[in-house]
Design an enzyme around this catalytic site. Structure first.
Site, PDB file in Angstrom:
ATOM      1  N   LYS A 285       0.851  -1.192   0.000  1.00  0.00           N
ATOM      2  CA  LYS A 285       0.000   0.000   0.000  1.00  0.00           C
ATOM      3  C   LYS A 285       0.888   1.244   0.000  1.00  0.00           C
ATOM      4  O   LYS A 285       1.861   1.301   0.745  1.00  0.00           O
ATOM      5  CB  LYS A 285      -0.897  -0.027   1.243  1.00  0.00           C
ATOM      6  CG  LYS A 285      -2.131   0.837   1.122  1.00  0.00           C
ATOM      7  CD  LYS A 285      -3.209   0.397   2.100  1.00  0.00           C
ATOM      8  CE  LYS A 285      -4.435   1.279   1.961  1.00  0.00           C
ATOM      9  NZ  LYS A 285      -5.592   0.751   2.689  1.00  0.00           N
ATOM     10  N   GLU A 371     -19.518  -6.257   9.407  1.00  0.00           N
ATOM     11  CA  GLU A 371     -20.543  -5.547  10.163  1.00  0.00           C
ATOM     12  C   GLU A 371     -21.623  -6.488  10.699  1.00  0.00           C
ATOM     13  O   GLU A 371     -22.126  -6.317  11.811  1.00  0.00           O
ATOM     14  CB  GLU A 371     -21.194  -4.464   9.292  1.00  0.00           C
ATOM     15  CG  GLU A 371     -20.295  -3.263   9.015  1.00  0.00           C
ATOM     16  CD  GLU A 371     -19.269  -3.497   7.909  1.00  0.00           C
ATOM     17  OE1 GLU A 371     -19.292  -4.571   7.271  1.00  0.00           O
ATOM     18  OE2 GLU A 371     -18.424  -2.601   7.691  1.00  0.00           O
ATOM     19  N   ARG A 399     -25.686  -2.912   6.053  1.00  0.00           N
ATOM     20  CA  ARG A 399     -25.324  -4.288   5.728  1.00  0.00           C
ATOM     21  C   ARG A 399     -25.738  -5.262   6.825  1.00  0.00           C
ATOM     22  O   ARG A 399     -25.893  -6.447   6.594  1.00  0.00           O
ATOM     23  CB  ARG A 399     -23.808  -4.346   5.526  1.00  0.00           C
ATOM     24  CG  ARG A 399     -23.323  -5.687   5.170  1.00  0.00           C
ATOM     25  CD  ARG A 399     -21.961  -5.640   4.581  1.00  0.00           C
ATOM     26  NE  ARG A 399     -21.979  -5.122   3.229  1.00  0.00           N
ATOM     27  CZ  ARG A 399     -20.957  -5.256   2.391  1.00  0.00           C
ATOM     28  NH1 ARG A 399     -19.868  -5.856   2.771  1.00  0.00           N
ATOM     29  NH2 ARG A 399     -21.032  -4.767   1.173  1.00  0.00           N
TER      30      ARG A 399
END
Ligand code: TPP
Length: 639
Positions: A285, A371, A399
């Site tokens: 990253k 979640e 979600r």
């Protein structure tokens, strides 16, 4: 294509078709230019940077090897797609990223045929890709479908649901696992540890390629036998991979920054006809930009910055953010109640629970991008007598709705839901808007639903949620900083279902639920100045409603306006229903409910979005004057 001397290669590439004209030996230079262009663009717009820098080579290689847009390329989350946008006919608008009327910061179907699927919430790409692959098979098509998914996104259940189904369907689908060993924060969980093990294993790819090439050249019956032996050898060498158990052909790990490694692997995969294939690419990253590589979050999301120094231009805040007020309030409460726990789904920084975690590491749970699990996990903790604060942004709580209903609400479990990013959020646009939580929570029997109208109220609501043990309770608060009030050391416990009058008037009543309070007060000043004496009330609760206060407002005013930064079907709708039920609409009361419009509002500055939604002081004034039929009289006074 022969490159003109001194002309950047990127200038010759408007679309992937141009890219495919380049020599393979030019691709490294193109990737370097693409990286520089991405950094420069984001330095001007702000936005997601680290993830895009990590997939520059992958982006070049994928568009070079595959025939996009006929071959479908799906980016999970979509926050890493800026280099992809530059290569797919959008370079001329790349410096409008996330600005009003500009490019979206995510993939968006309406924006380009090169974005076959819109995203922003994570872990959807394998499901969407499998649907496209199955659709292609039904139509007798032959295009490729490629889903690129990060190791963080791989922590969500949906990715496994999709792989489970893919292994069963056997459709030809290419999944690229972009493993940079980072989510927004460092990744957590057994899966992350498992990937690390695969990456650190022996470089069996070379062995396997050799074995494969060897067996391919054998006569057919011997080939078939040897192929089985190769499968066996693969399992023997690596111990098999989870992905293979799920029915994927696993290739990797490969260095995702090395084009000489990537290109042959992608071409091989393109030219062979397996069912589901997973390529495990290892990337970094923030790759290629020192300030990003060195940053704790690898420059996941950045403000505008100076390219040379990497210094971000974060505007000086006048008041603490709501997120910070939530975190510090919860830390304070946890000092005196050791049953207070905190849960985040891979968003420790965004929710402020990084601070809580520093204070109470054992009482903080980062469950990964999960979640649904976070909510049911919190429900389990509640059954054990704890006080779990399950901190999920409004948009991501969507979600976990069945978990909220089935695992928490129906069982009446006292899970606390701090809901950050309520209302419009600006540059992240409609996928991240906190639009629906009030509507989808107020319809649940037994739920207590609160919204903070300023940061002091938020502090009170944290205290109230700690004290309330009878069932589920939520409190929403907006993105950004508070209004700059002096803060009490500790919050006070609010009476459940009681609002408060902020200022008294006689003709107009503004009944606010949530973060639009300062706009209501501003509108009230102007209404008073126009001779319309105005009451402003803070509902605090959308459920249960303070019917005593609402009745009074309805009876004692000519106009009643409800205001909330949420969709229709929320606070205002419930007030209207109750007013109708009690006959309070029968005597000529002029009632209006201001909520978000029935539309997905494109990204822009939050103020501009609220203006478009009619949820600022101007919108409130217009509503009041229209209700009174005096719009033309008041307009000049306001100018
Ligand atoms: C359902 C959902 N929860 C949380 C987020 C917030 N989020 C955006 S990117 C991200 C990390 C993704 O990590 P990874 O897939 O590894 O991609 P990387 O940024 O490392 O390339 C998170 C948690 C989200 N987009 N969707």
């Amino acid at each position: 294509m022969t490159s003109k001397p001194d002309t950047p290669l990127l200038d010759q590439v408007k679309s992937p078709a141009d890219l495919r004209q380049l020599d393979e030996s030019d691709l490294k230079q193109l990737a370097d230019e693409l990286r520089a262009e991405t950094i420069d663009a984001v330095s001007i717009t702000g936005g997601h940077l680290g993830a895009g820098l990590g997939v520059v080579e992958l982006t070049v290689a994928l568009h070079y090897v595959f025939n996009t847009p006929d071959d479908k390329l799906i980016w999970d989350v979509g926050h890493q797609c800026y280099p992809h946008k530059i290569l797919t006919e959008r370079r001329d608008r790349i410096r409008t990223l996330r600005q009003g009327d500009g490019l979206s910061g995510f993939t968006k179907r309406a924006e380009s045929p090169f974005d076959p699927f819109g995203a922003a919430h994570s872990s959807t790409s394998i499901s969407a890709g499998l649907g496209m692959a199955a659709g292609r098979d039904l139509k007798g098509g032959s295009n490729n479908v490629i889903a690129v998914i990060g190791d963080g996104a791989m922590s969500a259940g949906m990715a496994y649901e999709a792989m489970n189904n893919a292994g069963h369907l056997g459709s030809r689908l290419i999944v690229i696992l972009n493993d940079n060993d980072m989510s927004i924060a460092p990744p957590v969980g057994a899966m992350s540890a498992y990937l690390a093990k695969l990456v650190s294993g022996p470089t069996y790819q070379t062995f396997r390629d050799a074995a494969k090439n060897l067996v391919k050249n054998l006569p057919k019956p011997v080939f078939e036998k040897a192929a089985r032996a190769e499968e066996y050898a693969r399992g023997f060498w690596t111990g098999g991979t989870l992905f293979e158990e799920l029915g994927f052909y696993y290739v990797g790990p490969v260095d995702g920054h090395n084009l000489e490694h990537l290109l042959p692997v992608l071409k091989n995969v393109r030219d062979t006809h397996h069912g589901p294939i997973l390529i495990h690419a290892v990337t970094q990253k923030g790759k290629g930009y020192a300030p990003a590589e060195g940053a704790k979050d690898k420059y996941h999301g950045v403000a505008k910055f100076d390219v040379v120094t990497g210094k971000q231009a974060k505007p000086k805040a006048n008041a603490p953010s709501y997120t910070n007020v939530f975190a510090t309030s919860l830390i304070k409460e946890a000092e005196t109640d050791d049953r207070v726990l905190a849960i985040t789904a891979a968003m420790p920084d965004g929710t402020g629970l990084d601070l809580f975690g520093e204070a109470y590491p054992k009482r903080t749970f980062d469950v990964g991008i999960a979640e649904q699990h976070a909510v049911t996990f919190a429900a389990g903790l509640a059954t054990e007598g704890f006080k779990p604060f399950c901190a999920i942004y409004s948009t991501f709580l969507q979600r976990a709705y069945d978990q909220v209903v089935h695992d928490v609400a129906i069982q009446g479990l006292p899970v606390r839901f701090p809901i950050d990013r309520a209302g419009l959020v600006g540059a992240d646009g409609p996928t991240h808007a906190g639009a629906f939580d009030t509507a989808f929570l107020t319809c649940l029997p037994g739920f207590v639903v609160m919204a903070a109208s300023d940061e002091v109220e938020l502090r009170h609501m944290v205290a109230t949620a700690v004290a309330y043990d009878e069932g589920p309770i939520s409190f929403r608060y907006p993105r950004g900083e508070g209004v700059g009030l002096d803060m009490p050391e500790r919050g006070s416990v609010l009476e459940i279902g009681k609002g408060v009058i902020r200022r008294e008037g006689t003709k107009v009543a503004l009944l606010n639920f949530g973060g639009r309070m300062s706009e209501c007060l501003k509108a009230a000043d102007e209404l008073d100045a126009a001779g319309l004496s105005t009451t402003v009330a803070d509902a605090r609760f959308a459920k249960p409603l303070d019917m005593d206060m609402i009745r009074r407002l309805a009876r004692e005013h000519e106009v009643l306006v409800m205001i909330e930064e949420g969709s229709a079907g929320g606070f205002g709708s419930h007030v209207l229903t109750r007013l109708a039920e009690e006959g309070l609409l029968d005597n000529g009361l002029k009632v209006r409910a201001l909520a978000l419009p029935d539309a997905y509002l494109d990204h822009d500055k939050p103020d501009a979005m609220y203006a478009r939604a009619g949820l600022n002081s101007d919108g409130i004034l217009k509503t009041v004057f229209t209700a009174l039929g005096t719009a033309s009289v008041s307009a000049p006074q306001r100018a």
